[in-house]
Design a protein around this motif. Structure first.
Motif, short mmCIF file in Angstrom:
data_model
loop_
_atom_site.label_atom_id
_atom_site.label_comp_id
_atom_site.label_asym_id
_atom_site.label_seq_id
_atom_site.Cartn_x
_atom_site.Cartn_y
_atom_site.Cartn_z
N ASP A 1 2.79 -15.29 -0.84
CA ASP A 1 3.58 -14.77 0.42
C ASP A 1 2.97 -13.94 1.28
OD1 ASP A 1 3.46 -11.80 -0.20
OD2 ASP A 1 4.40 -12.26 -2.16
N THR A 2 3.33 -13.55 2.43
CA THR A 2 2.57 -13.19 3.50
C THR A 2 3.01 -11.67 3.72
OG1 THR A 2 4.39 -14.02 4.95
CG2 THR A 2 2.23 -15.26 4.95
N GLY A 3 3.68 -11.08 2.50
CA GLY A 3 4.14 -9.81 2.44
C GLY A 3 3.28 -8.58 2.69
N PRO A 4 3.35 -7.56 2.45
CA PRO A 4 2.49 -6.46 2.64
C PRO A 4 1.48 -6.27 1.42
CG PRO A 4 4.74 -5.59 1.40
CD PRO A 4 4.95 -7.20 1.82
N GLY A 5 1.58 -6.93 0.61
CA GLY A 5 0.26 -6.83 -0.32
C GLY A 5 0.28 -5.78 -1.31
N ILE A 6 -0.52 -5.65 -2.40
CA ILE A 6 -0.12 -4.36 -3.39
C ILE A 6 -1.59 -3.77 -3.52
CG2 ILE A 6 -0.15 -4.06 -5.86
CD1 ILE A 6 1.44 -6.82 -5.87
N PRO A 7 -1.51 -2.63 -3.10
CA PRO A 7 -2.81 -1.70 -3.07
C PRO A 7 -3.75 -1.95 -4.26
CG PRO A 7 -0.79 -0.34 -2.49
CD PRO A 7 -0.34 -1.60 -3.08
N GLU A 8 -4.87 -1.78 -4.26
CA GLU A 8 -6.04 -1.98 -5.27
C GLU A 8 -5.52 -1.11 -6.52
OE1 GLU A 8 -9.33 -3.75 -6.58
OE2 GLU A 8 -8.90 -3.96 -4.80
N ALA A 9 -5.36 0.19 -6.25
CA ALA A 9 -4.84 1.00 -7.46
C ALA A 9 -3.64 0.59 -8.23
CB ALA A 9 -4.61 2.34 -6.79
#
Ligand code: ADP
Length: 545
Positions: free
Chosen positions: A458-466
């Motif tokens: 998807d082109t959403g906000p993504g997920i932070p590494e942590a």
């Protein structure tokens, strides 16, 4: 510890090496005197040989009174002219002025002596030369005959130039064979024998005294240390060194003792730490059993409660739908609200029930031939209204050569539905969600694919590494602000991962914040012959309270 095989003991090695060294040193020390001894013996012979030569000459003159050449003035000279073979008596070789001509008449030792006297005009001492005659070693004494003042006076009175001599001129050589007893008598052999016996005795004495000294000073304490080390190796830590040699070996023994003390103390510490560890281990095992039992109880409770909750909830849903159809606007809105809340409660209960089933090992898996392409198309069609509602582009990139795989169709669909609904839920309007499927896991160039990978991007906000590992945990929802508005329980991904493992696959995530997220489900084309459920899980689910 395995004892290494001792090929040669220290004692034997010391004796051998030292013995060889002593013999070499004594031999080297004797070689020089051995060779010079003969030379010295010859030099010592010289006065005696000269005297003997003169005596023999005089005897000969006395025994041949009639010889016309004999005279008192030449008392110690006798002219015989050229050497005649086989003579036993002294031989006076009168020298021809032309020495070269003379050379041919002389024996090799006489030639050697003559050369020596010509080169050393002052030499009056005899030359003793060893030679081999009739297979016997013979010492010959050669005396130079030089013209003295008396000779010169008489000869020079005669007017015949043939007899004119200058003082000191070498006119002849006297050649006398020395008696064997005098030249090479037993003296030399005695001396040589004494040398050899002395050397052997000295060597033996050195070796014996060395053996005794090394035995007392080195080998005995070393053996004690070795016996001690053997006992320690067998586990006897109480043994102590009693070496009292007042030297480095005693120090070594004392260091050994100190080391043993330290090892003993460490041993004791270790033993008590081990006891404490055993106790802790028991406590842990007991706690583990209690935890396991509590978990079982929790899972069963959850399954039962969820099941019991579903029945009344379904009736709430039915009635709220009825209320939602009421003619009164306010009542209709209340009815819709009740229905929406009841649906989300039912979804949560369903999730809990699923998870509880999986954790309790009661989830059933039905393997069947499944077309991944068909499953993807169905899901795309199912999600399309939701995507349209959020103004999202929903695309499918299904590889044409996708094989039919053996898996549980229901579980596959449940996982992909979770991923797609998350993607739609978290991607803002105007974004894009892509479902793609292709083969994977080809073993090398041209190798046959063994897996199928289905991805939801998807082109959403993504997920932070942590958060990337934690979002697979139960009830973890990442950033609150994001999820608050989107709703959800935080169970979707946990269930999806559990299901993926259950059907022999794996679920992974690739994401960089701000650039969307890609969840990939990888499934084997054929599950293991043992059945995928027997496979250990990649990440065992955390036991939540
Ligand atoms: P839920 O969606 O019910 O909150 P999930 O287990 O499905 O629970 O997801 C856990 C969390 O992972 C979500 O709350 C969200 O923070 C994050 N997440 C899941 N999918 C996405 C996605 N496609 N994009 C961004 N974040 C996501």
């Amino acid at each position: 510890m395995a004892k290494s095989f001792v090929k040669i003991s220290l004692a034997s090695k010391l004796r051998l090496v030292f013995g060889a060294a002593v013999l070499a040193i004594i031999a080297a020390a004797l070689i020089v005197p051995w060779y010079f001894m003969e030379l010295l013996a010859e030099q010592g012979l010289q006065p005696a040989a000269a005297e003997l030569t003169r005596l023999r000459l005089n005897e000969w003159i006395r025994d041949h009174p009639g010889n016309p050449d004999a005279s008192s003035e030449v008392a110690n000279l006798y002219t015989l002219g050229a050497r005649s073979e086989g003579r036993k008596g002294p031989l006076f070789i009168k020298l021809d002025p032309n020495l070269k001509k003379m050379d041919a008449l002389l024996t090799p030792p006489a030639r050697q002596a003559l050369r020596m006297f010509v080169q050393n005009p002052d030499q009056d001492s005899p030359a003793i030369i060893r030679t081999e005659e009739d297979n016997q070693t013979v010492y010959r004494c050669f005396l130079p005959v030089r013209v003295d003042a008396g000779c010169a006076r008489c000869h020079n009175q005669a007017q015949d130039p043939k007899f004119q001599y200058s003082s000191g001129q070498l006119v002849g050589v006297i050649d006398v064979a020395l008696p064997g007893s005098l030249a090479s008598g037993p003296l030399i052999w005695w001396t040589r024998g004494t040398f050899v016996i002395g050397g052997i005795l000295a060597g033996l004495l050195a070796i014996i005294s060395f053996a005794i000294i090394t035995q007392r000073l080195i080998l005995r304490p070393v053996r004690k240390l070795r016996d001690m080390a053997d006992k320690v190796a067998e586990g006897d830590l109480a043994v102590r060194s009693s070496i009292r040699t007042q030297d480095e070996l005693q120090r070594l023994g004392e260091s050994f003792n100190e080391m043993l003390e330290a090892i003993g103390a460490q041993h004791e510490k270790l033993r008590s730490a081990n006891r404490a560890l055993d106790l802790k281990l028991n406590e842990l095992a007991e706690a583990n059993v209690a935890l396991f039992q509590a978990n079982q109880v929790k899972t069963e409770f959850l399954a039962n409660v969820s099941h019991e909750l579903r029945t009344p909830l379904n009736s709430i849903l039915g009635f709220s739908d009825l209320v939602a159809g009421a003619s009164d606007e306010r009542v209709r809105r209340y009815g819709q609200n009740i229905a929406a809340s009841a649906r989300s409660l039912l979804a949560m209960i369903n999730d809990l029930l699923d998870l509880a089933k999986i954790e309790a090992g009661r989830a059933e898996v039905r393997f069947d031939k499944v077309s991944v392409a068909d499953a993807c198309q169905t899901l795309l069609a199912l999600m399309q209204p939701l995507a349209d509602k959020k103004q999202l582009a929903l695309e499918g990139e299904i590889a044409p050569d996708l094989p039919i795989i053996v898996t549980d169709a229901g579980k596959l669909q449940q996982i992909l539905y979770n991923l797609l609904s998350n993607a739609v839920k978290f991607t803002p309007s105007g974004g894009k969600v892509t479902l793609s499927a292709s083969t994977a896991g080809a073993g090398g160039n041209g190798g046959e694919a063994r897996e199928v990978a289905v991805s939801v991007a998807d082109t959403g906000p993504g997920i932070p590494e942590a958060d990337q590992q934690r979002i697979f945990e139960k009830f973890y929802q990442g950033e609150r602000s994001l999820t608050k508005e989107s709703g959800g329980t935080g169970l979707g991904l946990a269930i999806s991962r559990e299901l993926a493992v259950l059907i022999g696959g794996r679920l992974s995530l690739r994401s960089s914040p701000g650039h969307g997220a890609v969840f990939t489900l990888t499934l084997p084309i054929e599950p293991d012959s043992n059945g995928e459920r027997a496979r250990p899980r990649e990440a065992p689910p955390e036991k939540s309270s």
